[in-house]
Design a protein around this motif. Sequence first.
Motif, PDB file in Angstrom:
ATOM      1  N   PRO A  89      18.775  97.751  80.304  1.00 18.12           N
ATOM      2  CA  PRO A  89      17.624  98.172  79.495  1.00 18.12           C
ATOM      3  C   PRO A  89      17.901  99.525  78.836  1.00 18.12           C
ATOM      4  O   PRO A  89      18.465 100.431  79.458  1.00 18.12           O
ATOM      5  N   TRP A  90      17.504  99.630  77.589  1.00 22.19           N
ATOM      6  CA  TRP A  90      17.800 100.851  76.827  1.00 22.19           C
ATOM      7  C   TRP A  90      16.729 101.901  77.060  1.00 22.19           C
ATOM      8  O   TRP A  90      15.529 101.633  76.954  1.00 22.19           O
ATOM      9  N   ASN A  91      17.168 103.128  77.367  1.00 19.44           N
ATOM     10  CA  ASN A  91      16.240 104.243  77.600  1.00 19.44           C
ATOM     11  C   ASN A  91      16.082 105.125  76.365  1.00 19.44           C
ATOM     12  O   ASN A  91      15.578 106.252  76.457  1.00 19.44           O
ATOM     13  N   ARG A 132      26.512 105.305  69.780  1.00 21.51           N
ATOM     14  CA  ARG A 132      25.979 103.980  70.018  1.00 21.51           C
ATOM     15  C   ARG A 132      24.820 104.145  71.008  1.00 21.51           C
ATOM     16  O   ARG A 132      24.760 105.115  71.767  1.00 21.51           O
ATOM     17  N   PRO A 133      23.858 103.195  71.013  1.00 19.99           N
ATOM     18  CA  PRO A 133      22.798 103.239  72.024  1.00 19.99           C
ATOM     19  C   PRO A 133      23.401 103.171  73.430  1.00 19.99           C
ATOM     20  O   PRO A 133      24.380 102.450  73.659  1.00 19.99           O
ATOM     21  N   GLU A 166      13.825 113.185  63.374  1.00 18.84           N
ATOM     22  CA  GLU A 166      13.225 111.946  62.877  1.00 18.84           C
ATOM     23  C   GLU A 166      14.036 111.309  61.748  1.00 18.84           C
ATOM     24  O   GLU A 166      14.185 110.079  61.678  1.00 18.84           O
ATOM     25  N   SER A 167      14.570 112.110  60.853  1.00 20.18           N
ATOM     26  CA  SER A 167      15.340 111.573  59.734  1.00 20.18           C
ATOM     27  C   SER A 167      16.598 110.863  60.225  1.00 20.18           C
ATOM     28  O   SER A 167      16.929 109.765  59.759  1.00 20.18           O
ATOM     29  N   THR A 168      17.277 111.464  61.185  1.00 15.81           N
ATOM     30  CA  THR A 168      18.490 110.845  61.733  1.00 15.81           C
ATOM     31  C   THR A 168      18.144 109.569  62.480  1.00 15.81           C
ATOM     32  O   THR A 168      18.822 108.548  62.340  1.00 15.81           O
ATOM     33  N   LEU A 169      17.068 109.614  63.271  1.00 13.45           N
ATOM     34  CA  LEU A 169      16.649 108.427  64.021  1.00 13.45           C
ATOM     35  C   LEU A 169      16.341 107.265  63.090  1.00 13.45           C
ATOM     36  O   LEU A 169      16.643 106.109  63.390  1.00 13.45           O
ATOM     37  N   PHE A 170      15.749 107.568  61.961  1.00 17.09           N
ATOM     38  CA  PHE A 170      15.394 106.527  60.996  1.00 17.09           C
ATOM     39  C   PHE A 170      16.646 105.858  60.429  1.00 17.09           C
ATOM     40  O   PHE A 170      16.654 104.649  60.172  1.00 17.09           O
ATOM     41  N   ASN A 171      17.690 106.661  60.240  1.00 16.64           N
ATOM     42  CA  ASN A 171      18.897 106.145  59.585  1.00 16.64           C
ATOM     43  C   ASN A 171      19.923 105.564  60.549  1.00 16.64           C
ATOM     44  O   ASN A 171      20.815 104.823  60.113  1.00 16.64           O
ATOM     45  N   ILE A 172      19.809 105.855  61.824  1.00 16.60           N
ATOM     46  CA  ILE A 172      20.809 105.374  62.784  1.00 16.60           C
ATOM     47  C   ILE A 172      20.969 103.853  62.765  1.00 16.60           C
ATOM     48  O   ILE A 172      22.097 103.347  62.748  1.00 16.60           O
ATOM     49  N   LEU A 227      26.774  94.673  70.844  1.00 15.14           N
ATOM     50  CA  LEU A 227      25.841  94.587  71.980  1.00 15.14           C
ATOM     51  C   LEU A 227      24.728  95.632  71.868  1.00 15.14           C
ATOM     52  O   LEU A 227      24.491  96.418  72.777  1.00 15.14           O
ATOM     53  N   LEU A 228      24.043  95.594  70.742  1.00 19.85           N
ATOM     54  CA  LEU A 228      22.945  96.524  70.497  1.00 19.85           C
ATOM     55  C   LEU A 228      21.696  96.086  71.246  1.00 19.85           C
ATOM     56  O   LEU A 228      21.517  94.909  71.557  1.00 19.85           O
ATOM     57  N   PRO A 229      20.773  97.020  71.522  1.00 18.53           N
ATOM     58  CA  PRO A 229      19.530  96.672  72.226  1.00 18.53           C
ATOM     59  C   PRO A 229      18.504  96.009  71.318  1.00 18.53           C
ATOM     60  O   PRO A 229      18.699  95.900  70.099  1.00 18.53           O
ATOM     61  N   GLN A 230      17.397  95.584  71.907  1.00 24.65           N
ATOM     62  CA  GLN A 230      16.368  94.824  71.219  1.00 24.65           C
ATOM     63  C   GLN A 230      15.796  95.557  70.009  1.00 24.65           C
ATOM     64  O   GLN A 230      15.418  94.929  69.024  1.00 24.65           O
ATOM     65  N   ASP A 231      15.738  96.862  70.066  1.00 24.82           N
ATOM     66  CA  ASP A 231      15.197  97.629  68.943  1.00 24.82           C
ATOM     67  C   ASP A 231      16.023  97.469  67.678  1.00 24.82           C
ATOM     68  O   ASP A 231      15.546  97.767  66.567  1.00 24.82           O
TER      69      ASP A 231
END
Length: 265
Positions: A89-91, A132-133, A166-172, A227-231
């Motif tokens: 599970p991704w935290n 990576r996540p 927030e800007s980086t999170l949006f683009n990741i 193998l990325l998470p659900q998000d």
Amino acid sequence: MTIAKMNARDLIIDLLLGLQGREISIKQIIIAAKLFDISENSIRVAVTRLSNEGVIEAIERGIYQFTAQSHEWADVMLNRKNGIKQTKPWNHQYLAVLTGVLGRVDRTALNRRERALKHFGFKELEQGIYIRPDNLAIPFKALFLELQTSGLEKTAKICQINDFDESTLFNIPKLWPTQTLNENYKKYNGMIQKWLDTVDQLTLDIAAKESLLLGRQTISLLMNDPLLPQDFVDVELRQEFASSVQRLDQTGLLLWQKFYESHLI
């Protein structure tokens, strides 16, 4: 089914992978090559080159297997084919590998480094920072060792990141082709299911050939999946695809066993 062109080198490696890494005889390879219109001479040349490169080795006259060196990556591929179980599970934290001090002049080292990072799903956020996540089940220290084994220099740094602006999170999420990943899960899962539903209607030769060709397309996608998470992607769809690849692999193994038995009497 669309038939792709197969060369001697790829066929030998795929046949060994299809046998779960067990040994194969030159007779088996030559018989299989006829399905793909590959000459016996081309096979013998490819066997010699793969042996010289240290990819395969003769364990007795006319019998070959992967070398210990090749088993490192072959085992990774075979384990991935057994199903996707390497996530947790991704935290909402990230892993980061810092390579800025390593330089980019040594092209061989750079290519090795980038292959290792790609294999574990890292993408370059900006020059020298790969992320990576943090959803891989492998422990932090063990992952670093795996990266080094795969080609990352020991002087690279790895860390965990709790948050970004927030800007980086949006683009990741844009770093990965998430839409293409989801489309491929659906597309190739459907292809495999359709083939499995009709395989009994095919001759043994055609069924064996198609299992290998379809496997080349789909197993490659699975091997290279980040193998990325659900998000980021549809994890349930990915798992369905992985299960289908596993069924294809098991079916193909049985088909090739029957094929060899029928032609080596």
